[in-house]
Design an enzyme around this catalytic site. Structure first.
Site, PDB file in Angstrom:
ATOM      1  N   ASP A 197      52.874 -14.125  51.883  1.00 45.14           N
ATOM      2  CA  ASP A 197      50.912 -14.625  51.210  1.00 45.14           C
ATOM      3  C   ASP A 197      49.573 -13.636  52.110  1.00 45.14           C
ATOM      4  O   ASP A 197      50.196 -12.832  52.942  1.00 45.14           O
ATOM      5  CB  ASP A 197      50.731 -15.973  51.768  1.00 45.14           C
ATOM      6  CG  ASP A 197      50.299 -16.945  51.912  1.00 45.14           C
ATOM      7  OD1 ASP A 197      48.261 -16.035  51.584  1.00 45.14           O
ATOM      8  OD2 ASP A 197      49.722 -17.917  52.017  1.00 45.14           O
ATOM      9  N   TYR A 238      31.375 -18.525  47.599  1.00 45.72           N
ATOM     10  CA  TYR A 238      32.685 -17.894  46.592  1.00 45.72           C
ATOM     11  C   TYR A 238      32.504 -16.554  46.768  1.00 45.72           C
ATOM     12  O   TYR A 238      33.035 -15.062  47.257  1.00 45.72           O
ATOM     13  CB  TYR A 238      32.767 -17.820  44.742  1.00 45.72           C
ATOM     14  CG  TYR A 238      33.684 -16.959  44.519  1.00 45.72           C
ATOM     15  CD1 TYR A 238      34.719 -16.289  45.090  1.00 45.72           C
ATOM     16  CD2 TYR A 238      32.740 -16.085  43.758  1.00 45.72           C
ATOM     17  CE1 TYR A 238      35.891 -15.578  43.821  1.00 45.72           C
ATOM     18  CE2 TYR A 238      33.521 -15.349  42.415  1.00 45.72           C
ATOM     19  CZ  TYR A 238      34.935 -15.394  42.766  1.00 45.72           C
ATOM     20  OH  TYR A 238      35.636 -13.914  42.250  1.00 45.72           O
ATOM     21  N   LYS A 295      33.563 -13.116  48.666  1.00 45.09           N
ATOM     22  CA  LYS A 295      34.354 -12.371  48.249  1.00 45.09           C
ATOM     23  C   LYS A 295      33.469 -10.460  49.433  1.00 45.09           C
ATOM     24  O   LYS A 295      33.916  -9.282  49.609  1.00 45.09           O
ATOM     25  CB  LYS A 295      33.706 -12.095  47.383  1.00 45.09           C
ATOM     26  CG  LYS A 295      35.127 -13.000  46.168  1.00 45.09           C
ATOM     27  CD  LYS A 295      36.394 -12.540  46.023  1.00 45.09           C
ATOM     28  CE  LYS A 295      36.402 -11.542  45.768  1.00 45.09           C
ATOM     29  NZ  LYS A 295      38.252 -11.777  45.359  1.00 45.09           N
TER      30      LYS A 295
END
Length: 292
Positions: free
Chosen positions: A45, A133, A137
């Protein structure tokens, strides 16, 4: 070939290897003779920094390609903390945790910009993400660059291995549903296999910092949908609509074209055209005009 460029004898880890981009990156590296450890989330992960870095060290990787991300733009609006952890903090931690001989190649997005531009965005342009989002990022970019890694911003990714705009339009056509597509959002579709090639080419060129890559030319979502219909050899009508006609939880950028001049200078080649990627997409899936 530059020092430490990918090639026979090198080893690399691909995180998010089950996704539409991760699979293509792993395939591209193997074609170049790189020994690849393709790790999906079950293997490691991304948010487990210690495990991700240890995997790269045990494998003897010279590069880690991070293709793992929380890409559901609307989902990120309802889960901003999860988005920030997966898209921002985890890659930032990993970039620092990797040994000096191992570089992180990280994929970012056009959503780091506000979408109000009137010319293609350059790498040095001010960022102002309007969505959870985009903010998530952006949260990784500086840390990856500061650690000597490579950040590649891209846009509108589609590929034969995953769910995307092309597969959605093709599915609607298959069900005989009417197509109503936004015509006032402009950007650049990017074919996942071409993006994979670009990531490896940039690694070969020794690129670091932030680089923009997308396919050409710019179009609207409506224009892209019309091209998809044409690639399938169909004559279905695509109704153009405004963004305001299709409210979504996350704001979509009205203009998100990326300037790819730095990429072209670093790799000494032009970016590919998405239309050729679209033809390859349907050829790989056994669809298109030949069978329409």
């Amino acid at each position: 070939m530059t020092a430490n460029a990918p090639g026979a004898g090198e080893r690399a880890v691909v995180l998010g290897a089950a996704g539409q981009l991760g699979r293509e990156v792993a395939d591209e590296l193997r074609r170049r003779g790189v020994d690849v450890l393709a790790a999906d989330r079950r293997r490691v992960d991304l948010t487990d920094t210690e495990a991700s870095a240890a995997l790269a060290v045990r494998f003897g990787a010279a590069a880690v390609y991070n293709c793992a991300a929380y890409t559901d733009v609307d989902g990120c609006e309802s889960e901003p903390e999860a988005a920030l952890e997966i898209n921002g903090r985890a890659p930032a931690r990993l970039a620092v945790a990797l040994p000096d001989h191992c570089r992180l190649i990280h994929v970012s997005t056009d959503y780091v910009f506000d979408g109000r531009g009137r010319r293609p965005y350059r790498e040095e342009d001010a960022t102002a993400p309007a969505t959870a989002y985009g903010r998530s990022k952006l949260g990784a970019e500086q840390a990856v660059a500061d650690a000597g890694g490579l950040v590649v911003r891209t846009s509108w990714v589609f590929g034969p291995e995953g769910r995307n705009f092309v597969s959605a339009i093709a599915a609607r056509l298959g069900r005989g549903e009417p197509l109503r597509v936004v015509s006032d959002q402009v950007g650049c579709p990017t074919y996942a296999p071409y993006l994979a090639r670009a990531l490896v080419d940039l690694r070969a060129a020794g690129a670091a910092g932030i680089v923009h890559y997308c396919n050409a030319p710019a179009t609207s979502w409506h224009g892209f949908a019309v091209a998809i219909v044409g690639a399938l050899g169909l004559h279905a009508e695509v109704e153009p609509i405004a963004t305001a006609d299709l409210p979504r939880p996350a704001v979509r950028p009205a203009y998100s074209v990326l300037d790819t001049a730095r990429f072209e200078s670093l790799t000494n080649r032009r970016v590919e055209e998405w239309n050729s990627g679209l033809a390859d997409y349907f050829e790989r899936l056994g669809q298109g005009k030949a069978e329409a």
